[in-house]
Design a protein around this motif. Structure first.
Motif, PDB file in Angstrom:
ATOM      1  N   UNK A   1      45.426  11.778  76.713  1.00  0.00           N
ATOM      2  CA  UNK A   1      46.634  11.940  76.461  1.00  0.00           C
ATOM      3  C   UNK A   1      46.711  12.279  74.877  1.00  0.00           C
ATOM      4  N   UNK A   2      45.991  11.529  74.239  1.00  0.00           N
ATOM      5  CA  UNK A   2      46.096  11.730  72.685  1.00  0.00           C
ATOM      6  C   UNK A   2      45.485  13.237  72.469  1.00  0.00           C
ATOM      7  N   UNK A   3      44.617  13.486  73.142  1.00  0.00           N
ATOM      8  CA  UNK A   3      44.069  14.848  72.941  1.00  0.00           C
ATOM      9  C   UNK A   3      45.016  16.135  73.388  1.00  0.00           C
ATOM     10  N   UNK A   4      45.849  15.873  74.372  1.00  0.00           N
ATOM     11  CA  UNK A   4      46.834  16.637  74.680  1.00  0.00           C
ATOM     12  C   UNK A   4      48.174  16.660  73.784  1.00  0.00           C
ATOM     13  N   UNK A   5      48.179  15.703  72.964  1.00  0.00           N
ATOM     14  CA  UNK A   5      49.336  15.849  72.049  1.00  0.00           C
ATOM     15  C   UNK A   5      48.959  16.963  70.879  1.00  0.00           C
TER      16      UNK A   5
ATOM     17  N   UNK B   1      42.314  20.453  80.794  1.00  0.00           N
ATOM     18  CA  UNK B   1      42.467  18.991  80.259  1.00  0.00           C
ATOM     19  C   UNK B   1      43.929  18.351  80.908  1.00  0.00           C
ATOM     20  N   UNK B   2      44.825  19.190  81.199  1.00  0.00           N
ATOM     21  CA  UNK B   2      46.095  18.440  82.010  1.00  0.00           C
ATOM     22  C   UNK B   2      45.795  18.511  83.347  1.00  0.00           C
ATOM     23  N   UNK B   3      44.964  19.318  84.071  1.00  0.00           N
ATOM     24  CA  UNK B   3      44.400  19.346  85.453  1.00  0.00           C
ATOM     25  C   UNK B   3      43.907  18.130  85.609  1.00  0.00           C
ATOM     26  N   UNK B   4      42.862  17.599  84.755  1.00  0.00           N
ATOM     27  CA  UNK B   4      41.935  16.675  84.592  1.00  0.00           C
ATOM     28  C   UNK B   4      42.708  15.341  84.834  1.00  0.00           C
TER      29      UNK B   4
ATOM     30  N   UNK C   1      42.823  12.231  87.384  1.00  0.00           N
ATOM     31  CA  UNK C   1      42.493  10.909  87.013  1.00  0.00           C
ATOM     32  C   UNK C   1      43.732  10.008  87.106  1.00  0.00           C
ATOM     33  N   UNK C   2      45.126  10.454  87.186  1.00  0.00           N
ATOM     34  CA  UNK C   2      45.785   9.657  87.199  1.00  0.00           C
ATOM     35  C   UNK C   2      46.105   9.443  88.661  1.00  0.00           C
ATOM     36  N   UNK C   3      45.915  10.282  89.562  1.00  0.00           N
ATOM     37  CA  UNK C   3      46.247  10.156  90.945  1.00  0.00           C
ATOM     38  C   UNK C   3      44.704   9.193  91.383  1.00  0.00           C
ATOM     39  N   UNK C   4      43.797   9.292  90.733  1.00  0.00           N
ATOM     40  CA  UNK C   4      42.774   8.302  91.411  1.00  0.00           C
ATOM     41  C   UNK C   4      43.029   7.016  90.885  1.00  0.00           C
TER      42      UNK C   4
END
Length: 87
Positions: A34-38, A46-49, A53-56
């Motif tokens: 999240x900090x990377x995507x900011x 990275x958004x897909x990853x 991860x959120x789903x898992x």
């Protein structure tokens, strides 16, 4: 860094293969991404990853809530994440 402080707190109490530790490590990765995507808004891989991860983590949290509701509540409070919506 946040990751080392959380891991040191939980690794003394529980095994690394436990559900709680897996949720903890996924939460650390989510915060890092999240900090990377900011900074890098157009990093679509990275958004897909992050979504994967959120789903898992969501699946593991739902499993934990069915298995042990008290441990689930304590973990959510300790990690400062929102409770999942019931379906």
């Amino acid at each position: 860094m946040v990751k080392t402080s959380f891991i040191s707190v939980i690794s003394q109490e529980e095994k690394r293969g436990s559900i709680e530790f897996q949720i903890l490590s996924l939460t650390n990765r989510i915060r890092k991404l999240s900090s990377h995507l900011e900074l890098h808004r157009k990093d679509y891989l990275s958004q897909r990853g992050l979504r994967k991860i959120l789903g898992k983590r969501q699946r593991l949290l739902s499993y934990l809530s069915k298995k042990n509701r008290i441990c689930y509540k304590e973990l959510i409070n300790r990690l400062a994440i929102r409770e999942s919506k019931t379906r």
